[in-house]
Design a protein around this motif. Structure first.
Motif, PDB file in Angstrom:
ATOM      1  N   VAL A  78     -53.607  10.358  11.096  1.00 50.73           N
ATOM      2  CA  VAL A  78     -53.378  10.488  12.546  1.00 50.73           C
ATOM      3  C   VAL A  78     -51.896  10.616  12.865  1.00 50.73           C
ATOM      4  O   VAL A  78     -51.496  11.399  13.740  1.00 50.73           O
ATOM      5  CB  VAL A  78     -53.993   9.281  13.288  1.00 50.73           C
ATOM      6  CG1 VAL A  78     -53.539   9.250  14.746  1.00 50.73           C
ATOM      7  CG2 VAL A  78     -55.519   9.336  13.230  1.00 50.73           C
ATOM      8  N   PHE A  79     -51.052   9.857  12.133  1.00 52.97           N
ATOM      9  CA  PHE A  79     -49.613   9.849  12.430  1.00 52.97           C
ATOM     10  C   PHE A  79     -48.798  10.695  11.456  1.00 52.97           C
ATOM     11  O   PHE A  79     -47.568  10.589  11.435  1.00 52.97           O
ATOM     12  CB  PHE A  79     -49.091   8.411  12.419  1.00 52.97           C
ATOM     13  CG  PHE A  79     -49.599   7.565  13.551  1.00 52.97           C
ATOM     14  CD1 PHE A  79     -49.032   7.656  14.805  1.00 52.97           C
ATOM     15  CD2 PHE A  79     -50.657   6.694  13.355  1.00 52.97           C
ATOM     16  CE1 PHE A  79     -49.503   6.883  15.855  1.00 52.97           C
ATOM     17  CE2 PHE A  79     -51.140   5.916  14.397  1.00 52.97           C
ATOM     18  CZ  PHE A  79     -50.565   6.012  15.648  1.00 52.97           C
ATOM     19  N   ILE A 108     -49.462  16.821  19.259  1.00 55.40           N
ATOM     20  CA  ILE A 108     -49.271  16.731  20.714  1.00 55.40           C
ATOM     21  C   ILE A 108     -47.781  16.711  21.063  1.00 55.40           C
ATOM     22  O   ILE A 108     -47.346  17.332  22.036  1.00 55.40           O
ATOM     23  CB  ILE A 108     -49.983  15.481  21.258  1.00 55.40           C
ATOM     24  CG1 ILE A 108     -51.500  15.604  21.067  1.00 55.40           C
ATOM     25  CG2 ILE A 108     -49.665  15.260  22.732  1.00 55.40           C
ATOM     26  CD1 ILE A 108     -52.272  14.339  21.372  1.00 55.40           C
ATOM     27  N   ILE A 109     -46.982  16.002  20.235  1.00 55.48           N
ATOM     28  CA  ILE A 109     -45.533  15.948  20.486  1.00 55.48           C
ATOM     29  C   ILE A 109     -44.910  17.330  20.385  1.00 55.48           C
ATOM     30  O   ILE A 109     -44.113  17.758  21.244  1.00 55.48           O
ATOM     31  CB  ILE A 109     -44.861  14.969  19.501  1.00 55.48           C
ATOM     32  CG1 ILE A 109     -45.283  13.529  19.806  1.00 55.48           C
ATOM     33  CG2 ILE A 109     -43.331  15.087  19.568  1.00 55.48           C
ATOM     34  CD1 ILE A 109     -44.800  12.511  18.796  1.00 55.48           C
ATOM     35  N   VAL A 132     -51.126  13.131  16.581  1.00 56.33           N
ATOM     36  CA  VAL A 132     -50.073  12.607  17.462  1.00 56.33           C
ATOM     37  C   VAL A 132     -48.858  13.525  17.443  1.00 56.33           C
ATOM     38  O   VAL A 132     -48.308  13.891  18.499  1.00 56.33           O
ATOM     39  CB  VAL A 132     -49.684  11.173  17.050  1.00 56.33           C
ATOM     40  CG1 VAL A 132     -48.513  10.674  17.894  1.00 56.33           C
ATOM     41  CG2 VAL A 132     -50.874  10.237  17.193  1.00 56.33           C
ATOM     42  N   ASN A 133     -48.442  13.918  16.244  1.00 55.72           N
ATOM     43  CA  ASN A 133     -47.291  14.818  16.143  1.00 55.72           C
ATOM     44  C   ASN A 133     -47.624  16.216  16.633  1.00 55.72           C
ATOM     45  O   ASN A 133     -46.736  16.947  17.103  1.00 55.72           O
ATOM     46  CB  ASN A 133     -46.781  14.865  14.700  1.00 55.72           C
ATOM     47  CG  ASN A 133     -45.825  13.719  14.396  1.00 55.72           C
ATOM     48  OD1 ASN A 133     -44.802  13.555  15.047  1.00 55.72           O
ATOM     49  ND2 ASN A 133     -46.187  12.903  13.430  1.00 55.72           N
ATOM     50  N   ILE A 189     -47.636   0.176  15.365  1.00 55.14           N
ATOM     51  CA  ILE A 189     -48.806   0.790  14.719  1.00 55.14           C
ATOM     52  C   ILE A 189     -49.660  -0.270  14.042  1.00 55.14           C
ATOM     53  O   ILE A 189     -50.901  -0.223  14.085  1.00 55.14           O
ATOM     54  CB  ILE A 189     -48.348   1.867  13.706  1.00 55.14           C
ATOM     55  CG1 ILE A 189     -47.764   3.067  14.448  1.00 55.14           C
ATOM     56  CG2 ILE A 189     -49.505   2.319  12.827  1.00 55.14           C
ATOM     57  CD1 ILE A 189     -47.133   4.097  13.540  1.00 55.14           C
ATOM     58  N   PHE A 206     -43.855   8.359  11.771  1.00 52.07           N
ATOM     59  CA  PHE A 206     -44.048   7.047  12.392  1.00 52.07           C
ATOM     60  C   PHE A 206     -44.088   5.913  11.369  1.00 52.07           C
ATOM     61  O   PHE A 206     -43.485   4.856  11.579  1.00 52.07           O
ATOM     62  CB  PHE A 206     -45.349   7.048  13.200  1.00 52.07           C
ATOM     63  CG  PHE A 206     -45.272   7.839  14.468  1.00 52.07           C
ATOM     64  CD1 PHE A 206     -44.741   7.288  15.624  1.00 52.07           C
ATOM     65  CD2 PHE A 206     -45.734   9.148  14.518  1.00 52.07           C
ATOM     66  CE1 PHE A 206     -44.662   8.013  16.797  1.00 52.07           C
ATOM     67  CE2 PHE A 206     -45.671   9.886  15.682  1.00 52.07           C
ATOM     68  CZ  PHE A 206     -45.128   9.324  16.826  1.00 52.07           C
TER      69      PHE A 206
END
Length: 317
Positions: free
Chosen positions: A148-149, A159-160, A156-157, A180, A170
């Motif tokens: 996920v990270f 979306i960033i 997540v990345n 986290i 992260f």
């Protein structure tokens, strides 16, 4: 009169033993079921206590535990001059207190919210989904968190970068590692930890709620003035039990998620003991560190339990 009382008390004591044996014979199957947990406790928890003396010796594998020389508490003295141990102690306190705040309050809030759901089928579905992560090992969950990270393929990345930002690693960041840990631990355990609270809520008499409704109380007033006070005994006991593990920062979780890049904020006593004992082969020193952790936990549990029992009856013993 005194002789009569003495004779009566002796008679009662004498009569109690046959009565006890009669009860044990009547419930022999229950005692047989208790035998396996008792053996497990004796073999895997009490028998290994013999090895604790290694913490007070300069252990040499060729000599064994008994023949190794005593070190006059040398390992305990060196702990307070060991920078890595002091850093691990600091990290353990930070992570454990944070986990205590987050992991203790979330299940209570979750149980209160679940209790307010009126649709029975939806309520059962939410509960079942919330229990599922508890049964997954930290190896699986750590793999999910890494994906996920992930800087390359994590959502997540993604979306960033979609909003024009740069990918962040992260799990290698000292800033994001502890949040986290807390989020993943809360997600894994919040449903399972809420079971006891939901059981306590279900034991509250509906007549109390009906009386409160008659007096004009809304849902929030019933929650704060009826439900929460009814949970105080359970909250107190669970808090005391969690306090006894205040120096256990979550070994399985951190071992599967940390790296040398985040040792400064993520290395805890348990991972330090693991590395010192099994990687560096300093088993005597790691045993001393582990013993220190357990003594602190027991001391905290006994002290806080006495304080709690001084003001109410909701202690562990």
């Amino acid at each position: 009169m005194a002789d009569l009382v003495k004779t009566t008390s002796i008679g009662k004591k004498g009569a109690s033993r046959p009565h006890l044996w009669k009860q044990m014979k009547r419930m022999k199957m229950l005692y047989l079921l208790l035998l396996l947990p008792a053996l497990n406790l004796a073999v895997f928890h009490y028998a290994p206590l013999y090895g604790v003396i290694i913490a007070f010796k300069d252990f040499k594998p060729g000599l064994g535990i008994w023949d190794s020389a005593w070190n006059q508490f040398g390992h305990f003295k060196s702990m307070y001059h060991d920078f890595v141990f002091l850093r691990a102690l600091r990290n353990t306190l930070i992570i454990s207190v944070s986990r205590l705040i987050v992991g203790f309050t979330f299940p209570i809030v979750f149980a209160l919210l679940i209790n307010e759901i009126r649709a029975a089928r939806f309520k059962r579905t939410v509960q079942s989904i919330s229990y599922f992560p508890h049964f997954m090992s930290w190896v699986i969950i750590a793999g999910m968190v890494v994906e996920v990270f992930s800087p390359e393929r994590g959502i997540v990345n993604y979306i960033i970068t979609l909003f024009g930002g740069d990918p962040i690693n992260f799990l290698s960041s000292k800033l994001f590692f502890i949040p986290i840990l807390l989020i993943s631990d809360a997600w894994k355990e919040v449903g399972w930890a809420s079971i006891l609270y939901l059981a306590s809520i279900s034991s509250i008499s509906p007549e109390i709620y009906e009386a409160a409704e008659t007096d004009g109380a809304n849902r929030f007033r019933k929650m704060f003035h009826i439900t929460l006070p009814a949970l105080v005994p359970v909250i107190t006991i669970l808090f005391l039990l969690r306090l006894g593990h205040i120096l256990s920062g979550g070994f399985d979780q951190i071992l599967n998620m940390y790296s040398p890049l985040v040792y400064e904020v993520g290395d805890i006593i348990d991972t330090y003991v693991f590395r010192t004992g099994l990687v560096e082969f300093r088993m005597d020193y790691s045993a001393a560190v582990g013993l220190f952790k357990n003594v602190v936990g027991i001391t905290l549990l006994v002290t806080v339990n006495r304080i709690v029992r001084k003001y109410n009856d909701y202690g562990v013993w």
